[in-house]
Design a protein around this motif. Structure first.
Motif, PDB file in Angstrom:
ATOM      1  N   CYS A  98     -12.202  12.389 -27.265  1.00  0.00           N
ATOM      2  CA  CYS A  98     -12.827  11.332 -26.458  1.00  0.00           C
ATOM      3  C   CYS A  98     -13.297  11.832 -25.092  1.00  0.00           C
ATOM      4  O   CYS A  98     -13.776  11.047 -24.282  1.00  0.00           O
ATOM      5  CB  CYS A  98     -11.865  10.171 -26.274  1.00  0.00           C
ATOM      6  SG  CYS A  98     -10.467  10.573 -25.219  1.00  0.00           S
ATOM      7  N   CYS A 109      -8.828   5.731 -28.245  1.00  0.00           N
ATOM      8  CA  CYS A 109      -8.477   7.049 -28.789  1.00  0.00           C
ATOM      9  C   CYS A 109      -6.956   7.184 -28.881  1.00  0.00           C
ATOM     10  O   CYS A 109      -6.210   6.590 -28.112  1.00  0.00           O
ATOM     11  CB  CYS A 109      -9.055   8.122 -27.880  1.00  0.00           C
ATOM     12  SG  CYS A 109      -8.775   9.787 -28.501  1.00  0.00           S
ATOM     13  N   CYS A 111      -5.116   9.584 -28.009  1.00  0.00           N
ATOM     14  CA  CYS A 111      -4.521  10.166 -26.794  1.00  0.00           C
ATOM     15  C   CYS A 111      -4.206   9.061 -25.783  1.00  0.00           C
ATOM     16  O   CYS A 111      -3.200   9.113 -25.094  1.00  0.00           O
ATOM     17  CB  CYS A 111      -5.443  11.226 -26.189  1.00  0.00           C
ATOM     18  SG  CYS A 111      -6.907  10.562 -25.391  1.00  0.00           S
TER      19      CYS A 111
HETATM   20 ZN   LIG Z   1      -8.750  11.109 -26.618  1.00  0.00          ZN
END
Ligand SMILES: [Zn+2]
Length: 302
Positions: A98, A109, A111
């Motif tokens: 991302c 995302c 993360c």
């Molecule tokens: Zn990410």
């Protein structure tokens, strides 16, 4: 901090992370521009890029695009002669999926979710460090303890594909209730779920503050993926608060299929007499609950 504030804080951290990566890259290029040869091609390249972005005519556009690409190749070639990695021309984001925006294809995302869960869990628990399944001492475990441990481990592995969402761990002091709850908390944090761990005393206090409009942190206990309440029965019973908020919490979580773990000294019958029939029926719901009875022997003395 409430969930919304934490979400905003994580979002802000992502923005900062992105800006920092861009700044670092810009500074690096600025330094490279001290080199006249690099500066000459790079200036030409940025000029072409700008012209390309500005033009509205398609044929001109393609020509400019090729010219810009050609200059970029020249820059990259030149960098290799002075031993500079060409990737330094672009910002280095932590997440290549991302680019640290936290969003990919209109979705959050992974993360970002990971950061958010860590932040939520830290906030719920003040960064407590918990015991884990790997710290168990087999010397003080009997057959019953081993079975319990296996059952909880399996539950953690299977979740969210589990049908039992109320796990009651019943045992006297020193029987290892808190230890087991911490193992579950630790395991679920590692699996990136948001975990809220409270002693019954703390929970009661949050309910009191919520009741008088002093703090809304109680709401976090409703929202966490996994809630663990340690030592139910040791908190004072406050009029219009303790039973009411506990019922509301357990019921709302059950309706939303969010798991709640409870450790207690009380038998289910004692829960019935201390709290009320509604709480008892939620915790004792055979289709949704597992009751684990621990041996009463004090393991801290072994
Ligand atoms: Zn990410």
């Amino acid at each position: 901090m409430n969930k919304y504030k934490i979400y905003n804080k994580v979002k802000q951290d992502f923005m900062l992370k992105r800006v920092r990566a861009q700044e670092e890259c810009e500074n690096f290029i600025e330094n490279l521009r001290q080199n006249p040869q690099f500066n000459k091609i790079y200036t030409e390249y940025t000029k072409k890029e700008l012209e390309y972005l500005k033009t509205k005519y398609e044929d001109e556009n393609i020509a400019l695009k090729y010219e810009a690409e050609d200059l970029k190749n020249q820059i990259e070639k030149y960098l290799s002669t002075i031993n500079v990695d060409k990737s330094r021309l672009y910002p280095h984001y932590e997440c290549p999926i991302c680019n640290d925006t936290g969003v990919v294809g209109g979705k959050i995302c992974k993360c970002f979710l990971k950061e958010l869960n860590t932040a939520l869990t830290k906030d719920y628990n003040n960064s407590a460090t918990f015991n884990s399944f790997s710290n168990c001492n087999p010397k003080i475990m009997n057959e019953n303890d081993k079975k319990t441990l296996d059952l909880l481990k399996t539950w953690c592995e299977k979740y969210p594909n589990t049908t039992k969402i109320n796990i009651n761990i019943i045992g006297g002091s020193g029987s290892g209730k808190t230890f087991l709850l911490e193992c579950v908390a630790n395991e679920m944090i590692n699996r990136n779920f948001s975990v809220c761990y409270k002693t019954a005393f703390e929970l009661n206090e949050l309910a009191r503050q919520y009741h008088f409009g002093k703090s809304y942190d109680f709401a976090d206990c409703l929202d966490a993926d996994i809630l663990l309440i340690d030592d139910l029965g040791t908190e004072p019973v406050l009029k219009n608060i303790t039973k009411e908020y506990l019922y509301n919490l357990i019921n709302t979580r059950q309706v939303n299929f969010r798991p709640t773990f409870i450790s207690t000294n009380l038998s289910l019958e004692n829960i019935l007499s201390r709290y009320d029939e509604r709480i008892f029926s939620r915790l004792g719901n055979k289709n949704l609950s597992i009751n684990i009875k621990l041996d009463s022997k004090d393991k801290r003395l072994l």
